[in-house]
Design a protein around this motif. Structure first.
Motif, PDB file in Angstrom:
ATOM      1  N   GLY A 175     -13.218  27.555  62.566  1.00  0.00           N
ATOM      2  CA  GLY A 175     -13.745  27.940  63.867  1.00  0.00           C
ATOM      3  C   GLY A 175     -14.794  27.007  64.411  1.00  0.00           C
ATOM      4  O   GLY A 175     -15.499  27.357  65.366  1.00  0.00           O
ATOM      5  N   ARG A 176     -14.892  25.816  63.861  1.00  0.00           N
ATOM      6  CA  ARG A 176     -15.924  24.856  64.275  1.00  0.00           C
ATOM      7  C   ARG A 176     -15.246  23.566  64.707  1.00  0.00           C
ATOM      8  O   ARG A 176     -14.463  22.983  63.968  1.00  0.00           O
ATOM      9  CB  ARG A 176     -16.874  24.598  63.109  1.00  0.00           C
ATOM     10  N   ALA A 177     -15.551  23.108  65.937  1.00  0.00           N
ATOM     11  CA  ALA A 177     -14.978  21.868  66.460  1.00  0.00           C
ATOM     12  C   ALA A 177     -16.059  21.076  67.177  1.00  0.00           C
ATOM     13  O   ALA A 177     -16.989  21.649  67.756  1.00  0.00           O
ATOM     14  CB  ALA A 177     -13.817  22.164  67.409  1.00  0.00           C
ATOM     15  N   LEU A 178     -15.926  19.755  67.128  1.00  0.00           N
ATOM     16  CA  LEU A 178     -16.902  18.870  67.769  1.00  0.00           C
ATOM     17  C   LEU A 178     -16.302  18.235  69.018  1.00  0.00           C
ATOM     18  O   LEU A 178     -15.106  17.958  69.087  1.00  0.00           O
ATOM     19  CB  LEU A 178     -17.338  17.764  66.801  1.00  0.00           C
ATOM     20  N   THR A 179     -17.164  17.988  69.992  1.00  0.00           N
ATOM     21  CA  THR A 179     -16.771  17.277  71.204  1.00  0.00           C
ATOM     22  C   THR A 179     -17.985  16.542  71.739  1.00  0.00           C
ATOM     23  O   THR A 179     -19.102  16.713  71.242  1.00  0.00           O
ATOM     24  CB  THR A 179     -16.213  18.253  72.257  1.00  0.00           C
ATOM     25  N   VAL A 180     -17.770  15.728  72.763  1.00  0.00           N
ATOM     26  CA  VAL A 180     -18.857  14.988  73.405  1.00  0.00           C
ATOM     27  C   VAL A 180     -18.845  15.331  74.879  1.00  0.00           C
ATOM     28  O   VAL A 180     -17.820  15.183  75.552  1.00  0.00           O
ATOM     29  CB  VAL A 180     -18.700  13.463  73.210  1.00  0.00           C
ATOM     30  N   VAL A 181     -19.982  15.822  75.384  1.00  0.00           N
ATOM     31  CA  VAL A 181     -20.093  16.186  76.789  1.00  0.00           C
ATOM     32  C   VAL A 181     -21.018  15.209  77.497  1.00  0.00           C
ATOM     33  O   VAL A 181     -21.873  14.572  76.880  1.00  0.00           O
ATOM     34  CB  VAL A 181     -20.622  17.631  76.960  1.00  0.00           C
ATOM     35  N   GLU A 236     -23.875  14.774  80.462  1.00  0.00           N
ATOM     36  CA  GLU A 236     -24.851  15.369  81.359  1.00  0.00           C
ATOM     37  C   GLU A 236     -25.467  14.233  82.152  1.00  0.00           C
ATOM     38  O   GLU A 236     -26.364  13.547  81.673  1.00  0.00           O
ATOM     39  CB  GLU A 236     -25.921  16.138  80.580  1.00  0.00           C
ATOM     40  N   GLY A 237     -24.965  14.013  83.360  1.00  0.00           N
ATOM     41  CA  GLY A 237     -25.399  12.860  84.121  1.00  0.00           C
ATOM     42  C   GLY A 237     -24.848  11.583  83.511  1.00  0.00           C
ATOM     43  O   GLY A 237     -23.646  11.405  83.362  1.00  0.00           O
ATOM     44  N   THR A 238     -25.755  10.695  83.104  1.00  0.00           N
ATOM     45  CA  THR A 238     -25.345   9.433  82.488  1.00  0.00           C
ATOM     46  C   THR A 238     -25.533   9.465  80.983  1.00  0.00           C
ATOM     47  O   THR A 238     -25.457   8.421  80.334  1.00  0.00           O
ATOM     48  CB  THR A 238     -26.169   8.274  83.075  1.00  0.00           C
ATOM     49  N   ARG A 239     -25.775  10.651  80.420  1.00  0.00           N
ATOM     50  CA  ARG A 239     -26.044  10.764  78.987  1.00  0.00           C
ATOM     51  C   ARG A 239     -24.940  11.546  78.291  1.00  0.00           C
ATOM     52  O   ARG A 239     -24.410  12.517  78.828  1.00  0.00           O
ATOM     53  CB  ARG A 239     -27.398  11.452  78.745  1.00  0.00           C
ATOM     54  N   ALA A 240     -24.609  11.087  77.099  1.00  0.00           N
ATOM     55  CA  ALA A 240     -23.570  11.742  76.298  1.00  0.00           C
ATOM     56  C   ALA A 240     -24.222  12.515  75.161  1.00  0.00           C
ATOM     57  O   ALA A 240     -25.192  12.035  74.548  1.00  0.00           O
ATOM     58  CB  ALA A 240     -22.594  10.704  75.745  1.00  0.00           C
ATOM     59  N   PHE A 241     -23.692  13.696  74.862  1.00  0.00           N
ATOM     60  CA  PHE A 241     -24.228  14.546  73.806  1.00  0.00           C
ATOM     61  C   PHE A 241     -23.097  15.002  72.897  1.00  0.00           C
ATOM     62  O   PHE A 241     -22.055  15.464  73.381  1.00  0.00           O
ATOM     63  CB  PHE A 241     -24.926  15.776  74.382  1.00  0.00           C
ATOM     64  N   LEU A 242     -23.327  14.872  71.612  1.00  0.00           N
ATOM     65  CA  LEU A 242     -22.385  15.412  70.633  1.00  0.00           C
ATOM     66  C   LEU A 242     -22.675  16.900  70.468  1.00  0.00           C
ATOM     67  O   LEU A 242     -23.801  17.294  70.144  1.00  0.00           O
ATOM     68  CB  LEU A 242     -22.531  14.685  69.294  1.00  0.00           C
ATOM     69  N   VAL A 243     -21.657  17.719  70.711  1.00  0.00           N
ATOM     70  CA  VAL A 243     -21.847  19.169  70.758  1.00  0.00           C
ATOM     71  C   VAL A 243     -20.888  19.852  69.796  1.00  0.00           C
ATOM     72  O   VAL A 243     -19.728  19.438  69.645  1.00  0.00           O
ATOM     73  CB  VAL A 243     -21.615  19.693  72.195  1.00  0.00           C
ATOM     74  N   GLU A 244     -21.395  20.893  69.170  1.00  0.00           N
ATOM     75  CA  GLU A 244     -20.553  21.723  68.297  1.00  0.00           C
ATOM     76  C   GLU A 244     -20.152  22.997  69.028  1.00  0.00           C
ATOM     77  O   GLU A 244     -20.994  23.673  69.630  1.00  0.00           O
ATOM     78  CB  GLU A 244     -21.315  22.079  67.025  1.00  0.00           C
ATOM     79  N   ILE A 245     -18.868  23.315  68.975  1.00  0.00           N
ATOM     80  CA  ILE A 245     -18.334  24.538  69.571  1.00  0.00           C
ATOM     81  C   ILE A 245     -17.853  25.452  68.456  1.00  0.00           C
ATOM     82  O   ILE A 245     -17.080  25.030  67.595  1.00  0.00           O
ATOM     83  CB  ILE A 245     -17.189  24.221  70.548  1.00  0.00           C
ATOM     84  N   GLN A 246     -18.322  26.682  68.473  1.00  0.00           N
ATOM     85  CA  GLN A 246     -17.967  27.645  67.439  1.00  0.00           C
ATOM     86  C   GLN A 246     -17.148  28.786  68.047  1.00  0.00           C
ATOM     87  O   GLN A 246     -17.471  29.271  69.135  1.00  0.00           O
ATOM     88  CB  GLN A 246     -19.220  28.220  66.777  1.00  0.00           C
ATOM     89  N   ALA A 247     -16.102  29.177  67.341  1.00  0.00           N
ATOM     90  CA  ALA A 247     -15.248  30.282  67.796  1.00  0.00           C
ATOM     91  C   ALA A 247     -15.017  31.248  66.640  1.00  0.00           C
ATOM     92  O   ALA A 247     -14.923  30.836  65.475  1.00  0.00           O
ATOM     93  CB  ALA A 247     -13.921  29.761  68.324  1.00  0.00           C
ATOM     94  N   LEU A 248     -14.935  32.512  66.986  1.00  0.00           N
ATOM     95  CA  LEU A 248     -14.613  33.551  66.004  1.00  0.00           C
ATOM     96  C   LEU A 248     -13.505  34.421  66.582  1.00  0.00           C
ATOM     97  O   LEU A 248     -13.654  35.017  67.645  1.00  0.00           O
ATOM     98  CB  LEU A 248     -15.837  34.406  65.688  1.00  0.00           C
ATOM     99  N   VAL A 249     -12.376  34.465  65.886  1.00  0.00           N
ATOM    100  CA  VAL A 249     -11.228  35.268  66.308  1.00  0.00           C
ATOM    101  C   VAL A 249     -10.976  36.322  65.241  1.00  0.00           C
ATOM    102  O   VAL A 249     -10.760  35.987  64.076  1.00  0.00           O
ATOM    103  CB  VAL A 249      -9.973  34.390  66.507  1.00  0.00           C
ATOM    104  N   SER A 250     -11.036  37.578  65.631  1.00  0.00           N
ATOM    105  CA  SER A 250     -10.853  38.672  64.674  1.00  0.00           C
ATOM    106  C   SER A 250      -9.965  39.746  65.275  1.00  0.00           C
ATOM    107  O   SER A 250      -9.887  39.900  66.494  1.00  0.00           O
ATOM    108  CB  SER A 250     -12.205  39.274  64.276  1.00  0.00           C
ATOM    109  N   GLN A 251      -9.306  40.486  64.420  1.00  0.00           N
ATOM    110  CA  GLN A 251      -8.397  41.545  64.868  1.00  0.00           C
ATOM    111  C   GLN A 251      -9.181  42.657  65.544  1.00  0.00           C
ATOM    112  O   GLN A 251     -10.234  43.091  65.057  1.00  0.00           O
ATOM    113  CB  GLN A 251      -7.633  42.114  63.664  1.00  0.00           C
TER     114      GLN A 251
END
Length: 442
Positions: free
Chosen positions: A285-291, A293-308
């Motif tokens: 449930g953990r994935a990385l991406t780069v966003v 913000e203006g002229t700056r890049a940030f390495l960001v972690e996205i967390q997801a939880l999928v449950s019944q």
């Protein structure tokens, strides 16, 4: 004695009505009307001089005069520093650090030869002294005054020269010329107009601190933001002490810049890292991406939880992401990839308190959801970049080179997405043209 005429004014949009109503017909706000006394209008019209109209080629351009606040992150958001005669409105939730950053800026400006006067309508001089001692603020050209009256503010400025003035906060300042209470639409509009008029005529830079509503917008009429030159918002993560300063309006610079700060015992300090990674765990449930913000890049972690889910309607909960976009991505995953998510609760979180609006994180969001749904962890050194369309196609994000360079800075060499026209040989590129191909990497 002539009876005063009253009307009811919406405190959100400024709409007037002769009778009280529960819901504003203009902005839809409930219980926002306050009774205010209407000011009498003079029937005498002053003689006006004719307007001067010039050809664009005959107008002489003047370079905007700026000076630094001493805080690089703040200067970057302003577009290079404080503009002489400019009016800046800064808003944020209670306790986010508005008064703290204003005091720190006041101290640095005063130590660089600028005379700063800080008008507080919320705290006494004794309280301000205690806060200054904690922040180690002791500028020689820094002056304080505790008042709630705008006439007192302007009268004191006629006797004492100032380069910068700070009003904390605009909702606590009132004018004797207006009959309504402080913080109402009439008072906020009138006081702000007086401050803008003073700033432009005297060349004094003005900072105005504004309170925000429960919806996160600055309290008072929207015209307040139209009157000033620059509007800044403070947001962030209270848990980690991270603060993000964002410009939503700037007549003298770009609105795409952000400033990063970290709250400490000595006040706000500039946040040097551009990583928003909570930890290096390999949990599903953990994935990385780069966003961007203006002229700056940030390495960001996205967390997801999928449950019944055990209810008739599955729950969708997001933090720092658009809920409607999450629902759209879930529908795409069901239709194009065959995942049955209609019987699952889905929770999504952007680590670090960031609020992401750009669509280039779609692929990372889908990857985190699939990872949690399958209970399979994603590689630590992989970054997902790309926007997902309704037909399932994966589009190449803008500023791709800057995003890849930011990933390389953290020793991440695996880039997954629609990599068109990328010739960087130092990273592994894994092309994904359609969302159903993402299952090959999870």
């Amino acid at each position: 004695m002539k009876k005063s005429k009253t009307s009811f004014v919406c405190q959100v949009c400024g709409y007037k009505t002769p009778k009280w109503v529960g819901k504003c017909s203009e902005c839809g706000s409930w219980n926002s009307f306050v009774e205010e006394i209407e000011e009498s209008k003079s029937e005498i019209r002053k003689k006006r001089n004719g307007l001067e109209i010039k050809r664009i080629s005959d107008i002489e351009g003047v370079e905007t005069e700026r000076f630094s606040t001493g805080i690089n992150e703040f200067d970057q958001v302003l577009g290079g520093g404080v503009v002489k005669g400019g009016v800046v409105l800064i808003g944020g939730e209670p306790g986010i650090g508005k008064s703290t950053i204003m005091l720190q800026i006041s101290d640095k400006l005063s130590k660089h030869g600028k005379r700063v006067i800080y008008f507080s309508g919320e705290e006494s001089l004794t309280q301000l002294k205690l806060r200054c001692d904690r922040l180690n603020i002791n500028g020689d050209e820094l002056f304080f005054s505790a008042t709630n009256n705008i006439e007192d503010v302007l009268d004191s400025l006629s006797d004492k020269r100032a380069d910068v003035i700070i009003i904390d906060s605009i909702q606590t300042i009132y004018s004797s010329e207006i009959s309504s209470a402080a913080g109402t639409v009439s008072q906020v509009k009138y006081v702000t107009h007086k401050l803008v008029e003073f700033a432009k005529s005297k060349g004094v830079s003005v900072f105005i601190v504004g309170q925000v509503t429960k919806d996160g917008v600055i309290a008072g009429p929207k015209v307040l933001e139209h009157l000033v030159d620059t509007v800044l918002y403070f947001e962030g993560d209270y848990e980690r002490g991270l603060r993000i300063l964002r410009a939503v309006k700037n007549r003298f610079g770009s609105t795409n810049e952000v400033g990063l700060f970290e709250m400490s015992g000595k006040g706000l300090i500039e946040y040097r890292s551009s990583s928003f990674i909570d930890n290096n765990s390999d949990a599903p449930g953990r994935a990385l991406t780069v966003v961007m913000e203006g002229t700056r890049a940030f390495l960001v972690e996205i967390q997801a939880l999928v449950s019944q889910t055990y209810f008739n309607y599955p729950k969708r909960n997001v933090t720092g992401f658009d809920l409607n976009r999450l629902n759209m991505l879930l529908a795409i995953l069901e239709k194009k990839c065959g995942f049955n998510l209609s019987t699952c609760d889905v929770y999504l979180n952007i680590v670090g308190g960031l609020k992401i609006t750009e669509p280039s994180v779609d692929l990372a969001v889908c990857a985190a959801i699939i990872s949690s749904f399958r209970d399979i962890a994603i590689e630590k050194n992989a970054v997902f970049l790309g926007e997902v369309g309704l037909t399932g196609e994966v589009r190449t994000p803008v500023f791709l080179d800057m995003r890849i360079n930011e990933a390389k800075r953290f020793n991440i060499k695996k880039i997954i997405g629609n990599m068109n026209n990328v010739s960087d040989k130092s990273v592994e590129l894994f092309a994904i043209k359609h969302i159903n191909e993402i299952t090959n990497y999870i």
